[in-house]
Design a protein around this motif. Structure first.
Motif, PDB file in Angstrom:
ATOM      1  N   LYS A  24      68.191 126.129  97.868  1.00 33.66           N
ATOM      2  CA  LYS A  24      68.652 126.920  99.431  1.00 33.66           C
ATOM      3  C   LYS A  24      67.053 128.305  99.688  1.00 33.66           C
ATOM      4  O   LYS A  24      66.529 128.582 100.606  1.00 33.66           O
ATOM      5  CB  LYS A  24      69.269 127.683  99.779  1.00 33.66           C
ATOM      6  CG  LYS A  24      71.206 125.796 100.953  1.00 33.66           C
ATOM      7  CD  LYS A  24      71.946 126.582 101.339  1.00 33.66           C
ATOM      8  CE  LYS A  24      72.850 125.539 101.378  1.00 33.66           C
ATOM      9  NZ  LYS A  24      73.929 126.363 102.361  1.00 33.66           N
ATOM     10  N   ASN A  25      67.256 128.924  98.566  1.00 35.42           N
ATOM     11  CA  ASN A  25      66.690 129.955  98.563  1.00 35.42           C
ATOM     12  C   ASN A  25      65.374 129.305  98.586  1.00 35.42           C
ATOM     13  O   ASN A  25      64.569 129.640  99.447  1.00 35.42           O
ATOM     14  CB  ASN A  25      66.989 131.285  97.116  1.00 35.42           C
ATOM     15  CG  ASN A  25      68.414 131.714  97.009  1.00 35.42           C
ATOM     16  OD1 ASN A  25      67.966 131.817  97.710  1.00 35.42           O
ATOM     17  ND2 ASN A  25      68.224 131.802  95.608  1.00 35.42           N
ATOM     18  N   ALA A  26      64.930 128.395  98.448  1.00 36.38           N
ATOM     19  CA  ALA A  26      63.269 127.604  98.542  1.00 36.38           C
ATOM     20  C   ALA A  26      63.346 127.087  99.439  1.00 36.38           C
ATOM     21  O   ALA A  26      62.363 126.240  99.890  1.00 36.38           O
ATOM     22  CB  ALA A  26      63.071 126.931  97.488  1.00 36.38           C
ATOM     23  N   GLY A  27      64.252 127.140 100.215  1.00 40.06           N
ATOM     24  CA  GLY A  27      64.323 126.073 101.842  1.00 40.06           C
ATOM     25  C   GLY A  27      64.230 125.487 102.203  1.00 40.06           C
ATOM     26  O   GLY A  27      63.537 124.377 103.306  1.00 40.06           O
ATOM     27  N   MET A  28      65.162 124.196 100.603  1.00 38.91           N
ATOM     28  CA  MET A  28      65.093 122.744 101.013  1.00 38.91           C
ATOM     29  C   MET A  28      65.946 122.415 101.275  1.00 38.91           C
ATOM     30  O   MET A  28      67.090 122.756 100.953  1.00 38.91           O
ATOM     31  CB  MET A  28      64.600 122.131  99.398  1.00 38.91           C
ATOM     32  CG  MET A  28      63.057 122.875  99.184  1.00 38.91           C
ATOM     33  SD  MET A  28      62.983 122.692  97.155  1.00 38.91           S
ATOM     34  CE  MET A  28      62.301 120.556  96.716  1.00 38.91           C
ATOM     35  N   ASN A  29      65.926 121.076 101.723  1.00 41.45           N
ATOM     36  CA  ASN A  29      67.305 120.428 102.020  1.00 41.45           C
ATOM     37  C   ASN A  29      67.543 119.705 100.029  1.00 41.45           C
ATOM     38  O   ASN A  29      66.714 119.261 100.161  1.00 41.45           O
ATOM     39  CB  ASN A  29      66.931 119.811 103.527  1.00 41.45           C
ATOM     40  CG  ASN A  29      65.971 118.977 103.803  1.00 41.45           C
ATOM     41  OD1 ASN A  29      66.057 117.613 102.031  1.00 41.45           O
ATOM     42  ND2 ASN A  29      65.952 118.562 104.715  1.00 41.45           N
ATOM     43  N   GLN A  30      68.266 118.636 100.793  1.00 41.57           N
ATOM     44  CA  GLN A  30      69.119 118.259  99.534  1.00 41.57           C
ATOM     45  C   GLN A  30      67.639 116.866  99.212  1.00 41.57           C
ATOM     46  O   GLN A  30      67.481 116.615  98.332  1.00 41.57           O
ATOM     47  CB  GLN A  30      70.565 117.480  99.437  1.00 41.57           C
ATOM     48  CG  GLN A  30      71.405 118.476  98.822  1.00 41.57           C
ATOM     49  CD  GLN A  30      72.973 117.797  99.453  1.00 41.57           C
ATOM     50  OE1 GLN A  30      73.343 117.175  99.854  1.00 41.57           O
ATOM     51  NE2 GLN A  30      73.546 118.366  98.550  1.00 41.57           N
ATOM     52  N   THR A  31      67.539 115.766 100.232  1.00 35.16           N
ATOM     53  CA  THR A  31      66.835 114.495 100.084  1.00 35.16           C
ATOM     54  C   THR A  31      64.965 115.407 100.363  1.00 35.16           C
ATOM     55  O   THR A  31      64.363 114.572  98.724  1.00 35.16           O
ATOM     56  CB  THR A  31      66.471 114.593 101.936  1.00 35.16           C
ATOM     57  OG1 THR A  31      67.994 113.946 102.767  1.00 35.16           O
ATOM     58  CG2 THR A  31      65.430 113.450 102.084  1.00 35.16           C
ATOM     59  N   VAL A  39      65.790 111.670  92.389  1.00 29.24           N
ATOM     60  CA  VAL A  39      66.707 111.012  91.961  1.00 29.24           C
ATOM     61  C   VAL A  39      67.255 110.669  93.182  1.00 29.24           C
ATOM     62  O   VAL A  39      66.750 111.026  94.790  1.00 29.24           O
ATOM     63  CB  VAL A  39      67.513 111.879  91.595  1.00 29.24           C
ATOM     64  CG1 VAL A  39      67.555 111.486  90.141  1.00 29.24           C
ATOM     65  CG2 VAL A  39      67.720 112.666  92.614  1.00 29.24           C
ATOM     66  N   SER A  40      68.564 110.070  94.324  1.00 28.77           N
ATOM     67  CA  SER A  40      68.235 110.268  95.897  1.00 28.77           C
ATOM     68  C   SER A  40      69.632 111.484  96.033  1.00 28.77           C
ATOM     69  O   SER A  40      69.958 112.396  95.411  1.00 28.77           O
ATOM     70  CB  SER A  40      69.358 108.680  95.482  1.00 28.77           C
ATOM     71  OG  SER A  40      71.345 109.503  94.954  1.00 28.77           O
ATOM     72  N   ARG A  41      69.411 111.758  97.405  1.00 34.91           N
ATOM     73  CA  ARG A  41      70.174 112.754  97.083  1.00 34.91           C
ATOM     74  C   ARG A  41      71.257 113.150  97.571  1.00 34.91           C
ATOM     75  O   ARG A  41      71.848 113.973  97.392  1.00 34.91           O
ATOM     76  CB  ARG A  41      70.045 112.774  99.697  1.00 34.91           C
ATOM     77  CG  ARG A  41      69.801 114.056 100.433  1.00 34.91           C
ATOM     78  CD  ARG A  41      70.436 113.811 101.692  1.00 34.91           C
ATOM     79  NE  ARG A  41      71.933 112.534 100.763  1.00 34.91           N
ATOM     80  CZ  ARG A  41      73.320 113.046 101.521  1.00 34.91           C
ATOM     81  NH1 ARG A  41      74.160 114.246 100.946  1.00 34.91           N
ATOM     82  NH2 ARG A  41      74.574 112.017 101.867  1.00 34.91           N
ATOM     83  N   VAL A  42      71.813 111.445  97.327  1.00 37.25           N
ATOM     84  CA  VAL A  42      73.342 111.522  96.883  1.00 37.25           C
ATOM     85  C   VAL A  42      73.592 112.468  95.820  1.00 37.25           C
ATOM     86  O   VAL A  42      74.769 113.399  95.250  1.00 37.25           O
ATOM     87  CB  VAL A  42      74.576 109.982  97.017  1.00 37.25           C
ATOM     88  CG1 VAL A  42      75.437 110.369  96.361  1.00 37.25           C
ATOM     89  CG2 VAL A  42      74.385 109.591  98.466  1.00 37.25           C
ATOM     90  N   ASN A  43      72.511 111.653  94.693  1.00 36.39           N
ATOM     91  CA  ASN A  43      72.914 112.486  93.096  1.00 36.39           C
ATOM     92  C   ASN A  43      72.581 113.701  93.430  1.00 36.39           C
ATOM     93  O   ASN A  43      73.569 114.839  92.771  1.00 36.39           O
ATOM     94  CB  ASN A  43      71.640 111.947  92.255  1.00 36.39           C
ATOM     95  CG  ASN A  43      71.809 112.012  91.239  1.00 36.39           C
ATOM     96  OD1 ASN A  43      70.771 112.133  90.131  1.00 36.39           O
ATOM     97  ND2 ASN A  43      73.251 111.436  90.379  1.00 36.39           N
ATOM     98  N   GLU A  48      75.579 119.594  92.612  1.00 30.78           N
ATOM     99  CA  GLU A  48      75.539 120.207  92.992  1.00 30.78           C
ATOM    100  C   GLU A  48      76.768 120.826  93.727  1.00 30.78           C
ATOM    101  O   GLU A  48      77.228 121.975  93.258  1.00 30.78           O
ATOM    102  CB  GLU A  48      74.337 121.235  94.887  1.00 30.78           C
ATOM    103  CG  GLU A  48      73.097 121.152  94.624  1.00 30.78           C
ATOM    104  CD  GLU A  48      72.480 121.077  96.460  1.00 30.78           C
ATOM    105  OE1 GLU A  48      73.908 121.055  97.065  1.00 30.78           O
ATOM    106  OE2 GLU A  48      71.431 120.695  96.174  1.00 30.78           O
ATOM    107  N   ARG A  49      78.146 120.081  93.434  1.00 27.71           N
ATOM    108  CA  ARG A  49      79.714 119.331  93.436  1.00 27.71           C
ATOM    109  C   ARG A  49      80.090 119.878  91.767  1.00 27.71           C
ATOM    110  O   ARG A  49      81.325 119.774  92.043  1.00 27.71           O
ATOM    111  CB  ARG A  49      80.055 118.700  93.810  1.00 27.71           C
ATOM    112  CG  ARG A  49      79.858 118.735  96.105  1.00 27.71           C
ATOM    113  CD  ARG A  49      80.695 117.477  96.191  1.00 27.71           C
ATOM    114  NE  ARG A  49      80.687 116.406  96.008  1.00 27.71           N
ATOM    115  CZ  ARG A  49      80.239 115.657  96.359  1.00 27.71           C
ATOM    116  NH1 ARG A  49      79.274 115.597  96.936  1.00 27.71           N
ATOM    117  NH2 ARG A  49      80.117 113.867  95.583  1.00 27.71           N
ATOM    118  N   GLY A  50      79.007 119.239  90.978  1.00 31.24           N
ATOM    119  CA  GLY A  50      79.490 119.779  89.589  1.00 31.24           C
ATOM    120  C   GLY A  50      79.697 118.877  88.936  1.00 31.24           C
ATOM    121  O   GLY A  50      80.119 118.575  87.343  1.00 31.24           O
TER     122      GLY A  50
END
Length: 95
Positions: A24-31, A39-43, A48-50
């Motif tokens: 988030k600090n880098a201004g990036m989204n998961q994709t 890797v995939s966005r899901v990964n 990020e959820r642990g």
């Protein structure tokens, strides 16, 4: 933070929060992060959820954020051969 007192899943959760904050600090989204890491966005979402991840994926994530220097302490620990460990233990017992 005392990592020794944390359970494995707590460490993974904290690591996931750290990665999310870096992203988030880098201004990036998961994709975007997923594409850069390979890797995939899901990964990324799972990490990020642990959820557990491979060391390889973690290294690629750290590289994206120029955080590989965080591993410096781990990588500088001198490795003790089994023979040296055995000799150290023998010295302790004789003392």
């Amino acid at each position: 933070m005392n990592w020794q007192l944390q359970l494995e899943n707590e460490v993974l959760t904290d690591l996931g929060k750290y990665i999310k904050a870096l992203r988030k600090n880098a201004g990036m989204n998961q994709t975007q992060l997923a594409e850069r890491v390979g890797v995939s966005r899901v990964n990324i979402s799972e990490i990020e959820r642990g959820s557990n991840t491979s060391i390889s994926t973690l290294l690629r994530i750290l590289k994206v954020f120029n955080k590989l220097d965080a591993l410096e302490e781990i990588l500088q620990v001198p490795l003790i051969s089994p023979k040296q460990l055995f000799e150290q233990e023998n010295k302790k017992r004789k003392s």
